[in-house]
Scaffold this motif. Structure first.
Motif, PDB file in Angstrom:
ATOM      1  N   ARG A 165      20.256   3.026  17.998  1.00 51.96           N
ATOM      2  CA  ARG A 165      19.372   2.263  18.891  1.00 51.96           C
ATOM      3  C   ARG A 165      18.309   1.619  18.032  1.00 51.96           C
ATOM      4  NH1 ARG A 165      17.761   3.900  23.771  1.00 51.96           N
ATOM      5  NH2 ARG A 165      16.747   1.889  23.717  1.00 51.96           N
ATOM      6  N   SER A 166      17.779   0.543  18.484  1.00 49.37           N
ATOM      7  CA  SER A 166      16.770  -0.163  17.712  1.00 49.37           C
ATOM      8  C   SER A 166      15.382   0.153  18.250  1.00 49.37           C
ATOM      9  CB  SER A 166      17.042  -1.663  17.783  1.00 49.37           C
ATOM     10  OG  SER A 166      16.207  -2.343  16.901  1.00 49.37           O
ATOM     11  N   GLY A 167      14.657   0.940  17.502  1.00 52.52           N
ATOM     12  CA  GLY A 167      13.261   1.218  17.798  1.00 52.52           C
ATOM     13  C   GLY A 167      12.453   0.814  16.584  1.00 52.52           C
ATOM     14  N   ARG A 168      11.214   0.458  16.808  1.00 53.03           N
ATOM     15  CA  ARG A 168      10.433   0.003  15.658  1.00 53.03           C
ATOM     16  C   ARG A 168       8.968   0.387  15.796  1.00 53.03           C
ATOM     17  NH1 ARG A 168      11.813  -4.140  18.553  1.00 53.03           N
ATOM     18  NH2 ARG A 168      10.246  -5.389  19.565  1.00 53.03           N
ATOM     19  N   ILE A 169       8.359   0.488  14.641  1.00 55.95           N
ATOM     20  CA  ILE A 169       6.918   0.713  14.549  1.00 55.95           C
ATOM     21  C   ILE A 169       6.247  -0.657  14.544  1.00 55.95           C
ATOM     22  CG2 ILE A 169       5.079   1.456  12.984  1.00 55.95           C
ATOM     23  CD1 ILE A 169       6.322   3.858  14.091  1.00 55.95           C
ATOM     24  N   ASN A 170       5.207  -0.784  15.328  1.00 57.19           N
ATOM     25  CA  ASN A 170       4.419  -2.013  15.357  1.00 57.19           C
ATOM     26  C   ASN A 170       2.990  -1.655  14.947  1.00 57.19           C
ATOM     27  OD1 ASN A 170       6.530  -3.662  16.702  1.00 57.19           O
ATOM     28  ND2 ASN A 170       6.179  -2.209  18.343  1.00 57.19           N
ATOM     29  N   ARG A 171       2.365  -2.514  14.165  1.00 59.15           N
ATOM     30  CA  ARG A 171       0.993  -2.275  13.715  1.00 59.15           C
ATOM     31  C   ARG A 171       0.110  -3.416  14.177  1.00 59.15           C
ATOM     32  NH1 ARG A 171      -2.133  -3.666   9.203  1.00 59.15           N
ATOM     33  NH2 ARG A 171      -3.688  -2.095   8.678  1.00 59.15           N
ATOM     34  N   ASP A 172      -0.952  -3.068  14.902  1.00 59.57           N
ATOM     35  CA  ASP A 172      -1.938  -4.052  15.331  1.00 59.57           C
ATOM     36  C   ASP A 172      -2.747  -4.461  14.103  1.00 59.57           C
ATOM     37  OD1 ASP A 172      -4.685  -4.919  16.149  1.00 59.57           O
ATOM     38  OD2 ASP A 172      -3.777  -4.767  18.139  1.00 59.57           O
ATOM     39  N   SER A 173      -2.710  -5.731  13.740  1.00 60.49           N
ATOM     40  CA  SER A 173      -3.363  -6.179  12.504  1.00 60.49           C
ATOM     41  C   SER A 173      -4.888  -6.071  12.580  1.00 60.49           C
ATOM     42  CB  SER A 173      -2.953  -7.609  12.172  1.00 60.49           C
ATOM     43  OG  SER A 173      -3.313  -8.479  13.219  1.00 60.49           O
ATOM     44  N   THR A 174      -5.438  -6.056  13.776  1.00 61.00           N
ATOM     45  CA  THR A 174      -6.890  -5.955  13.919  1.00 61.00           C
ATOM     46  C   THR A 174      -7.368  -4.510  13.828  1.00 61.00           C
ATOM     47  OG1 THR A 174      -6.834  -7.877  15.374  1.00 61.00           O
ATOM     48  CG2 THR A 174      -8.856  -6.565  15.384  1.00 61.00           C
ATOM     49  N   THR A 175      -6.735  -3.608  14.583  1.00 66.90           N
ATOM     50  CA  THR A 175      -7.191  -2.217  14.646  1.00 66.90           C
ATOM     51  C   THR A 175      -6.454  -1.294  13.685  1.00 66.90           C
ATOM     52  OG1 THR A 175      -5.602  -1.597  16.366  1.00 66.90           O
ATOM     53  CG2 THR A 175      -7.735  -2.494  17.101  1.00 66.90           C
ATOM     54  N   GLY A 176      -5.265  -1.723  13.231  1.00 64.10           N
ATOM     55  CA  GLY A 176      -4.445  -0.866  12.377  1.00 64.10           C
ATOM     56  C   GLY A 176      -3.669   0.173  13.160  1.00 64.10           C
ATOM     57  N   GLU A 177      -3.802   0.180  14.503  1.00 67.74           N
ATOM     58  CA  GLU A 177      -3.113   1.162  15.345  1.00 67.74           C
ATOM     59  C   GLU A 177      -1.607   0.935  15.310  1.00 67.74           C
ATOM     60  OE1 GLU A 177      -2.825   2.582  20.003  1.00 67.74           O
ATOM     61  OE2 GLU A 177      -4.455   1.279  19.396  1.00 67.74           O
ATOM     62  N   LEU A 178      -0.866   2.042  15.170  1.00 64.47           N
ATOM     63  CA  LEU A 178       0.594   1.989  15.160  1.00 64.47           C
ATOM     64  C   LEU A 178       1.138   2.410  16.513  1.00 64.47           C
ATOM     65  CD1 LEU A 178       1.165   3.711  11.718  1.00 64.47           C
ATOM     66  CD2 LEU A 178       1.466   1.287  12.215  1.00 64.47           C
ATOM     67  N   THR A 179       2.153   1.705  16.979  1.00 65.34           N
ATOM     68  CA  THR A 179       2.847   2.071  18.207  1.00 65.34           C
ATOM     69  C   THR A 179       4.343   2.048  17.925  1.00 65.34           C
ATOM     70  OG1 THR A 179       2.853  -0.230  18.966  1.00 65.34           O
ATOM     71  CG2 THR A 179       1.050   1.173  19.758  1.00 65.34           C
ATOM     72  N   PHE A 180       5.093   2.739  18.754  1.00 69.10           N
ATOM     73  CA  PHE A 180       6.543   2.784  18.623  1.00 69.10           C
ATOM     74  C   PHE A 180       7.139   2.222  19.888  1.00 69.10           C
ATOM     75  CE2 PHE A 180      10.610   5.139  19.158  1.00 69.10           C
ATOM     76  CZ  PHE A 180      11.255   4.646  18.044  1.00 69.10           C
TER      77      PHE A 180
END
Length: 144
Positions: free
Chosen positions: A122-137
Motif C-alpha cells: 500500500r502507498s503511505g507516505r510521510i508529509n512534512r509541513d515546511s513551516t512548522t516541521g510537523e510530520l504526518t502520515f
C-alpha cells in the motif's frame, strides 16, 4: 521474527527507523496488550533499543503511530488467520536520534506488516509541513 528498515531522505529532512517484530497466532485474546481490531493486538511492553540493548518505554504517541501503521492491514491479517487472534510483538527499534521521528513508526510497521503477511504493498507516505516541521502520515486511496 523479521526486521524492516524504513528510510526517507529528502532535501529538507531524513528519517530512519528499523523495527523488529513477530506475529503470533493465539486461540484466545491476549489479556494485557493493546487491541488494534477485533482479532489483532499489539504488544509494546518488551521493546529494546536494537543498538544498545536498553529497554525502551514507548510513550502513548509512539503507540498511536504504531496503531496507525497497522490498522490499514487488520482486515487482511484477520482473513489470513480465521478463528485466531494475532499478536504483533515489537521486539526492538533501531533508533538513530538524529534521524528519528515518532511519525516514522507508522510506515515502518506498515511495511513490516506487508512483508510479514505477504500483503500487497500500500502507498503511505510521510508529509512534512515546511513551516512548522510537523510530520504526518497519510495513506493513498485503496485500489478498488
Amino acid at each position: 521474527m523479521r526486521t524492516y528498515r524504513y528510510k526517507v531522505q529528502t532535501s529538507s529532512y531524513g528519517l530512519f527507523l528499523g523495527i523488529t517484530a513477530e506475529a503470533i497466532q493465539l486461540n484466545a485474546p491476549p489479556t494485557s496488550r493493546n487491541q488494534v481490531s477485533d482479532r489483532v493486538w499489539l504488544d509494546t511492553g518488551r521493546v529494546h533499543h536494537a543498538y544498545s540493548g536498553r529497554k525502551l518505554a514507548l510513550n502513548g504517541q509512539e503507540v498511536t503511530w504504531l496503531h496507525l501503521g497497522l490498522r490499514e492491514y487488520t482486515e487482511s491479517i484477520e482473513l489470513g488467520a480465521p478463528g485466531s487472534y494475532v499478536l504483533i510483538i515489537i521486539h526492538a527499534l533501531e533508533v538513530v536520534d538524529a534521524d528519528y521521528a515518532e511519525a516514522a513508526l507508522a510506515p515502518a510497521l506498515a511495511k513490516w506488516t506487508e512483508a510479514e503477511f505477504g500483503l500487497a504493498p500500500r502507498s503511505g507516505r510521510i508529509n512534512r509541513d515546511s513551516t512548522t516541521g510537523e510530520l504526518t502520515f497519510s495513506w493513498d486511496e485503496r485500489p478498488q
